[in-house]
Design a protein around this motif. Structure first.
Motif, PDB file in Angstrom:
ATOM      1  N   LEU A  22      23.529 -41.631  -3.358  1.00  0.00           N
ATOM      2  CA  LEU A  22      22.957 -41.162  -2.094  1.00  0.00           C
ATOM      3  C   LEU A  22      24.059 -40.878  -1.058  1.00  0.00           C
ATOM      4  CD1 LEU A  22      19.693 -42.800  -0.986  1.00  0.00           C
ATOM      5  CD2 LEU A  22      21.165 -41.765   0.677  1.00  0.00           C
ATOM      6  N   LEU A  23      25.069 -41.738  -1.064  1.00  0.00           N
ATOM      7  CA  LEU A  23      26.158 -41.595  -0.086  1.00  0.00           C
ATOM      8  C   LEU A  23      27.120 -40.462  -0.437  1.00  0.00           C
ATOM      9  CD1 LEU A  23      26.942 -45.375   0.494  1.00  0.00           C
ATOM     10  CD2 LEU A  23      26.199 -43.779   2.230  1.00  0.00           C
TER      11      LEU A  23
ATOM     12  N   GLY B 202      26.048 -37.568  -2.251  1.00  0.00           N
ATOM     13  CA  GLY B 202      25.312 -36.352  -2.605  1.00  0.00           C
ATOM     14  C   GLY B 202      25.535 -35.221  -1.636  1.00  0.00           C
TER      15      GLY B 202
ATOM     16  N   LEU C 219      23.285 -33.647   0.186  1.00  0.00           N
ATOM     17  CA  LEU C 219      22.543 -33.773   1.448  1.00  0.00           C
ATOM     18  C   LEU C 219      22.988 -35.011   2.216  1.00  0.00           C
ATOM     19  CD1 LEU C 219      18.850 -32.910   0.451  1.00  0.00           C
ATOM     20  CD2 LEU C 219      20.465 -31.467   1.690  1.00  0.00           C
ATOM     21  N   PRO C 220      23.032 -34.920   3.547  1.00  0.00           N
ATOM     22  CA  PRO C 220      23.400 -36.114   4.327  1.00  0.00           C
ATOM     23  C   PRO C 220      22.277 -37.155   4.316  1.00  0.00           C
ATOM     24  CG  PRO C 220      22.808 -34.313   5.783  1.00  0.00           C
ATOM     25  CD  PRO C 220      22.761 -33.758   4.398  1.00  0.00           C
ATOM     26  N   ILE C 221      22.595 -38.350   4.795  1.00  0.00           N
ATOM     27  CA  ILE C 221      21.617 -39.443   4.755  1.00  0.00           C
ATOM     28  C   ILE C 221      20.356 -39.099   5.545  1.00  0.00           C
ATOM     29  CG2 ILE C 221      21.205 -41.833   5.494  1.00  0.00           C
ATOM     30  CD1 ILE C 221      24.210 -42.327   4.949  1.00  0.00           C
ATOM     31  N   ASN C 222      20.532 -38.460   6.714  1.00  0.00           N
ATOM     32  CA  ASN C 222      19.348 -38.204   7.544  1.00  0.00           C
ATOM     33  C   ASN C 222      18.346 -37.264   6.867  1.00  0.00           C
ATOM     34  OD1 ASN C 222      21.212 -36.143   7.939  1.00  0.00           O
ATOM     35  ND2 ASN C 222      20.382 -35.600   9.940  1.00  0.00           N
ATOM     36  N   ALA C 223      18.807 -36.500   5.861  1.00  0.00           N
ATOM     37  CA  ALA C 223      17.878 -35.633   5.125  1.00  0.00           C
ATOM     38  C   ALA C 223      16.817 -36.481   4.407  1.00  0.00           C
ATOM     39  CB  ALA C 223      18.640 -34.795   4.109  1.00  0.00           C
ATOM     40  N   PHE C 224      17.259 -37.625   3.916  1.00  0.00           N
ATOM     41  CA  PHE C 224      16.340 -38.474   3.152  1.00  0.00           C
ATOM     42  C   PHE C 224      15.418 -39.300   4.047  1.00  0.00           C
ATOM     43  CE2 PHE C 224      19.965 -37.569   0.460  1.00  0.00           C
ATOM     44  CZ  PHE C 224      19.311 -36.998  -0.617  1.00  0.00           C
ATOM     45  N   LEU C 225      15.658 -39.205   5.359  1.00  0.00           N
ATOM     46  CA  LEU C 225      14.750 -39.869   6.308  1.00  0.00           C
ATOM     47  C   LEU C 225      13.906 -38.833   7.041  1.00  0.00           C
ATOM     48  CD1 LEU C 225      17.362 -42.405   7.705  1.00  0.00           C
ATOM     49  CD2 LEU C 225      15.433 -42.942   6.236  1.00  0.00           C
ATOM     50  N   ASP C 226      14.117 -37.565   6.668  1.00  0.00           N
ATOM     51  CA  ASP C 226      13.409 -36.464   7.322  1.00  0.00           C
ATOM     52  C   ASP C 226      11.996 -36.324   6.744  1.00  0.00           C
ATOM     53  OD1 ASP C 226      14.496 -33.342   8.559  1.00  0.00           O
ATOM     54  OD2 ASP C 226      12.463 -33.749   7.835  1.00  0.00           O
TER      55      ASP C 226
END
Lengths: 123, 139
Positions: A100-101, A103, A105-112
């Motif tokens: 995840l760290l 990849g 996409l940035p981290i905030n993408a996975f909280l979007d």
């Protein structure tokens, strides 16, 4: 004497011996042959690689042989169970976190919420 | 025959019990994981986790262990991945456990899709970022 004559003489001599076998020995040989034929199974070839030609299904295993069949299976089961026991549960999550760290996409993408709803729509 | 089934059933039961016990142990370890002091970490791990040095002792033990597990993959990462790892580490550690779990679930959902679909959704998200104006800077 040529080679052909010599071979014929040998064959004659051997066949002469056959006529002089005692009846009880002959019966013993017949019984042994019948037993061997009964136990014989056609070899089975799997995928052209492995040929299996085992004992007949009626084979009985004695008390020593039985554990030899079960022990490797139990050892395998114990190994699998043991591996699960000693496995660090954090290692799997560590793998996931590392992926995840690192990849695209940035981290905030996975909280979007949008990404989440697109994913749910794709299922 | 009945005896043989008994042996098989006993073996299966024993394995299930071991798996259940280990699952219980793993679940318990979530709350009882002790913290690790920064100086006790090996030098290579301290180097990788350096962005977190100041905040290290504010992290719960379980989170420290997971970060260490992630850091052990660092030497095998490509340079771009190493760069991303260092950049995102602090942001990741600052999230609440619930947010981290939510991010993991979303990541897993994305990974389960076919590669073409994953690419499509990544591009879609990146395009959305370009179109969305950044929030005004607060003073």
């Amino acid at each position: 004497m040529n080679e052909k004559d010599f071979a014929a003489k040998v064959a004659r001599t051997l066949n002469w011996g056959l006529t002089r076998i005692d009846d009880d020995k002959l019966a013993g040989l017949r019984t042994a042959r019948a037993k061997a034929m009964e136990a014989y199974r056609e070899p089975i070839t799997i995928a052209g690689l492995v040929t299996i030609s085992g004992p007949s299904p009626s084979t009985k295993y004695d008390l020593i042989q039985k554990p030899l069949i079960w022990l490797p299976m139990l050892a395998l089961i114990a190994m699998l169970a043991g591996a699960n026991w000693f496995k660090d549960p954090n290692a799997d999550i560590g793998d996931l976190d590392a992926a995840l760290l690192t990849g695209e996409l940035p981290i905030n993408a996975f909280l979007d919420k949008d990404l989440d709803s697109w994913l749910k729509g794709s299922e | 025959m009945a005896k043989r089934f008994g042996v098989i059933a006993a073996a299966i039961l024993a394995v299930l019990m071991v798996f259940a016990a280990s699952a219980q142990t793993n679940a318990k370890s979530d709350n009882t994981e002790p913290q690790l002091a920064w100086p006790t970490l090996p030098a290579d791990q301290r180097q990788v986790l350096a962005p977190l040095e100041k905040d290290w002792m504010t992290l719960p033990g379980i989170q420290q262990k997971r970060l260490i597990a992630a850091a052990t993959r660092y030497p095998k990462m490509r340079p771009i991945q190493q760069e991303r790892f260092q950049e995102r580490l602090k942001e990741w550690a600052a999230l609440s456990p619930e947010q981290r779990n939510a991010a993991r679930e979303t990541y897993k959902d994305l990974s389960r899709l076919p590669p073409a679909k994953q690419d499509e959704l990544r591009k879609r998200w990146q395009e959305k970022q370009v179109q969305t104006p950044p929030p005004p800077a607060s003073n």
